[in-house]
Design a protein around this motif. Sequence first.
Motif, short mmCIF file in Angstrom:
data_model
loop_
_atom_site.label_atom_id
_atom_site.label_comp_id
_atom_site.label_asym_id
_atom_site.label_seq_id
_atom_site.Cartn_x
_atom_site.Cartn_y
_atom_site.Cartn_z
N GLY A 232 -28.76 -65.43 118.52
CA GLY A 232 -29.44 -66.56 117.90
C GLY A 232 -29.84 -67.61 118.91
N SER B 161 -28.53 -68.12 113.71
CA SER B 161 -29.05 -66.76 113.78
C SER B 161 -29.86 -66.52 112.51
CB SER B 161 -27.90 -65.76 113.88
OG SER B 161 -28.40 -64.45 113.94
N THR B 162 -31.15 -66.24 112.67
CA THR B 162 -32.04 -66.05 111.53
C THR B 162 -32.42 -64.59 111.40
OG1 THR B 162 -32.92 -68.28 111.81
CG2 THR B 162 -34.22 -66.77 110.48
N GLU B 163 -32.23 -64.06 110.20
CA GLU B 163 -32.61 -62.68 109.91
C GLU B 163 -34.13 -62.55 109.98
OE1 GLU B 163 -32.52 -59.73 106.01
OE2 GLU B 163 -32.03 -61.84 105.79
N ARG B 164 -34.61 -61.48 110.61
CA ARG B 164 -36.05 -61.19 110.64
C ARG B 164 -36.24 -59.77 110.10
NH1 ARG B 164 -40.22 -64.14 112.35
NH2 ARG B 164 -41.04 -62.44 113.54
N ARG B 165 -37.22 -59.62 109.22
CA ARG B 165 -37.49 -58.31 108.65
C ARG B 165 -38.98 -58.18 108.37
NH1 ARG B 165 -38.34 -59.41 103.42
NH2 ARG B 165 -37.34 -61.23 102.55
N TRP C 130 -43.87 -59.69 109.72
CA TRP C 130 -42.50 -60.15 109.93
C TRP C 130 -42.30 -61.45 109.16
CZ3 TRP C 130 -38.56 -57.65 112.11
CH2 TRP C 130 -38.84 -56.57 112.94
N ASP D 36 -39.12 -64.50 108.09
CA ASP D 36 -37.77 -65.00 108.33
C ASP D 36 -36.96 -64.93 107.04
OD1 ASP D 36 -38.31 -65.54 110.96
OD2 ASP D 36 -38.71 -67.67 110.64
N GLY D 37 -35.70 -64.57 107.19
CA GLY D 37 -34.78 -64.56 106.07
C GLY D 37 -33.85 -65.76 106.18
N ASP D 38 -32.64 -65.58 105.72
CA ASP D 38 -31.64 -66.65 105.75
C ASP D 38 -31.18 -66.92 107.18
OD1 ASP D 38 -31.71 -66.86 102.98
OD2 ASP D 38 -30.12 -65.37 102.73
N THR D 39 -30.75 -68.16 107.41
CA THR D 39 -30.21 -68.55 108.71
C THR D 39 -28.70 -68.74 108.57
OG1 THR D 39 -32.26 -69.61 109.36
CG2 THR D 39 -30.29 -70.25 110.57
#
Length: 163
Positions: free
Chosen positions: A10, A33-37, A45, A47-50
């Motif tokens: 992160g 740390s941010t989820e990327r999918r 791409w 961003d998801g939750d941090t």
Amino acid sequence: MSSIPVTVIGNVVDSPVRRRAGNGEVTKFRLASTERRVDAATGQWVDGDTFYVDVDAWNTLGGNVSAGVVKGDPVVVIGRISTSEYEVDGAKRSRTVIKASLVGHDLSRGSATFKRTPRNPEVAAPGPADPSNPLDDGATLDDGAPLDDRAAAEAGDLVDAPF
């Protein structure tokens, strides 16, 4: 209090702060740390939750973190995650913390210059730097040999080894 081994990638959220604590020194910073999918519908791409977590780096590691890591740096932290419980004004609180065993820059997102910290300052004290060599800062290995091995390589003293 149990702890679980963890690796988190992160960005450093705030400037690392070093302070004396208990039997040593600790450097503390917050990591995001941010989820990327990939969104299946758009193929883009997103961003998801941090996930935010506090990181404690003790003693030598903490000193190196405070000297080389700044707010905004992308890092990889390996350590043990746990929950620390404490009281404030009679109210029980807790905080999630990683006791770091390793902190490094995420080199997939930039470059860094590594500077070795001598293990034994008496043996590995810096010598005079070679002004004709921009990479020579005078640092030596633990046995007193210079860190720059180009002269040894040119003399044929080094053998190529696969990495």
